[in-house]
Scaffold this motif. Structure first.
Motif, PDB file in Angstrom:
ATOM      1  N   UNK A   1      28.963  31.985 109.620  1.00  0.00           N
ATOM      2  CA  UNK A   1      28.619  33.320 109.145  1.00  0.00           C
ATOM      3  C   UNK A   1      29.228  33.646 107.800  1.00  0.00           C
ATOM      4  N   UNK A   2      28.942  34.853 107.335  1.00  0.00           N
ATOM      5  CA  UNK A   2      29.423  35.336 106.053  1.00  0.00           C
ATOM      6  C   UNK A   2      30.789  36.007 106.226  1.00  0.00           C
ATOM      7  N   UNK A   3      31.567  36.127 105.148  1.00  0.00           N
ATOM      8  CA  UNK A   3      32.889  36.756 105.260  1.00  0.00           C
ATOM      9  C   UNK A   3      32.787  38.226 105.635  1.00  0.00           C
ATOM     10  N   UNK A   4      33.785  38.677 106.389  1.00  0.00           N
ATOM     11  CA  UNK A   4      33.792  40.068 106.836  1.00  0.00           C
ATOM     12  C   UNK A   4      34.270  41.008 105.741  1.00  0.00           C
ATOM     13  N   UNK A   5      35.141  40.515 104.861  1.00  0.00           N
ATOM     14  CA  UNK A   5      35.714  41.365 103.835  1.00  0.00           C
ATOM     15  C   UNK A   5      35.209  40.923 102.472  1.00  0.00           C
ATOM     16  N   UNK A   6      34.885  41.874 101.644  1.00  0.00           N
ATOM     17  CA  UNK A   6      34.375  41.563 100.314  1.00  0.00           C
ATOM     18  C   UNK A   6      35.470  41.015  99.420  1.00  0.00           C
ATOM     19  N   UNK A   7      35.094  40.072  98.570  1.00  0.00           N
ATOM     20  CA  UNK A   7      36.044  39.521  97.593  1.00  0.00           C
ATOM     21  C   UNK A   7      35.697  39.991  96.185  1.00  0.00           C
ATOM     22  N   UNK A   8      34.920  41.087  96.089  1.00  0.00           N
ATOM     23  CA  UNK A   8      34.512  41.560  94.774  1.00  0.00           C
ATOM     24  C   UNK A   8      35.692  41.970  93.907  1.00  0.00           C
ATOM     25  N   UNK A   9      36.747  42.533  94.535  1.00  0.00           N
ATOM     26  CA  UNK A   9      37.906  42.951  93.758  1.00  0.00           C
ATOM     27  C   UNK A   9      38.575  41.760  93.105  1.00  0.00           C
ATOM     28  N   UNK A  10      38.717  40.655  93.852  1.00  0.00           N
ATOM     29  CA  UNK A  10      39.329  39.460  93.284  1.00  0.00           C
ATOM     30  C   UNK A  10      38.500  38.932  92.117  1.00  0.00           C
ATOM     31  N   UNK A  11      37.173  38.989  92.264  1.00  0.00           N
ATOM     32  CA  UNK A  11      36.326  38.507  91.173  1.00  0.00           C
ATOM     33  C   UNK A  11      36.413  39.429  89.960  1.00  0.00           C
ATOM     34  N   UNK A  12      36.473  40.752  90.222  1.00  0.00           N
ATOM     35  CA  UNK A  12      36.545  41.698  89.121  1.00  0.00           C
ATOM     36  C   UNK A  12      37.836  41.534  88.328  1.00  0.00           C
ATOM     37  N   UNK A  13      38.908  41.160  89.015  1.00  0.00           N
ATOM     38  CA  UNK A  13      40.194  40.954  88.354  1.00  0.00           C
ATOM     39  C   UNK A  13      40.342  39.540  87.832  1.00  0.00           C
ATOM     40  N   UNK A  14      39.283  38.732  87.981  1.00  0.00           N
ATOM     41  CA  UNK A  14      39.286  37.334  87.535  1.00  0.00           C
ATOM     42  C   UNK A  14      40.343  36.506  88.259  1.00  0.00           C
TER      43      UNK A  14
END
Length: 322
Positions: A298-311
């Motif tokens: 399955x897909x991750x339960x928590x988004x990792x967008x913050x980590x990507x936004x902070x590079x």
């Protein structure tokens, strides 16, 4: 039968050998067959067993027999460390170690760190299965990479050839997960393949027995943009965590998605950084870096967008160029 030697006779010793013989018999004849968790109870039986089981060697031998894939240090079983180690033993007894991997535990700090990571991953896997997940597996594995190409794999390559970016690919070990975690009978073993390219960890999850040398790079892959679009719906998504235990580097990728039997995919969330000079980190990667791996369907339960936004997914390119 020889003549009896009277106690106190000239040239004789008054010391009784029976406790020594008893301790020797218990240690050599019984202790090596005991499970390590039983030693505490036996230690309290009488004076002789207390003396035997105060000896760190007995605990070391019994623990080594219970954990055959672990390379334990004798210092872990001195009186000061033994209680701490025994409190964490259950986590190691239930751990699954990848084939061919030996897990060194040299200090109580190493024991605490590994036990903490393992316990958290094991709890997450149990929770995933309780919610109906088919695959939820935790393993200790060693990531080792090709010595001849590991240094070049950290170089930023800018040369273009026929419109393609020419980057060295450094192949690494593969880790096979048992099928016992899948509820579907007859499922093929899941194998995780690893590689490095331009400072990025690449992963391919497969159940088709395809070797690492035959896995393709995606046509739309670029080291700056690591996403891969328009996947066939037949490819099953898996979520993976890879966390290293190394004094030379930090490799901490969590909640990144890989698709079964797909091309190489970059671990696009998490961090990689060197805690030591680049050459030392490269040598560690060629010898093998111990990692905790947790894979689930399955897909991750928590988004990792913050980590990507902070590079946070791309610090390695900067460090690798230093």
């Amino acid at each position: 039968r020889g003549p009896a030697i009277e106690s106190g006779a000239p040239g004789t010793c008054n010391m009784s050998f029976s406790p020594i013989i008893s301790r020797h018999l218990v240690r050599r004849g019984v202790a090596k067959f005991l499970f390590v968790v039983d030693l505490s109870r036996l230690q309290a039986l009488n004076v002789i067993t207390k003396s035997v089981f105060d000896d760190g060697s007995t605990w070391f031998e019994s623990a080594s027999a219970a954990l055959p894939t672990f390379k334990l240090c004798r210092d872990l079983f001195c009186t000061a460390c033994r209680v701490q180690f025994m409190a964490l033993l259950k986590t190691f007894l239930t751990a699954i170690v990848a084939d061919g991997c030996e897990v060194p535990l040299g200090s109580i700090e190493d024991v605490r760190q590994m036990a903490s990571l393992l316990k958290n991953a094991q709890r997450a896997a149990a929770s995933h299965r309780a919610r109906g997940g088919n695959i939820a597996h935790v393993a200790i594995g060693s990531l080792a990479f090709d010595a001849e190409t590991i240094d070049a794999a950290f170089e930023e390559t800018t040369s273009l050839e026929n419109g393609q970016v020419g980057l060295d690919l450094c192949l690494g070990t593969s880790v096979t997960f048992p099928t016992a975690t899948s509820r579907h009978r007859g499922a093929a073993p899941l194998c995780l393949h690893f590689a490095w390219q331009s400072g990025s960890l690449l992963v391919s999850a497969r159940d088709d027995n395809k070797p690492s040398t035959s896995i393709e790079m995606p046509q739309d892959y670029h080291p700056i943009y690591r996403g891969i679009a328009d996947r066939p719906r037949s490819q099953k998504p898996l979520t993976l965590d890879v966390i290293s235990l190394s004094h030379a580097l930090i490799l901490n990728h969590r909640n990144f998605v890989v698709y079964t039997n797909s091309a190489w995919q970059a671990a696009d969330s998490g961090i990689f950084t060197m805690r030591s000079p680049r050459q030392v980190a490269c040598e560690a990667l060629t010898r093998g870096v111990l990692c905790i791996m947790y894979v689930r369907d399955g897909m991750p339960e928590h988004s990792t967008n913050l980590a990507k936004a902070l590079h946070l997914d791309r610090p390695q390119a900067v460090l690798a160029s230093r």
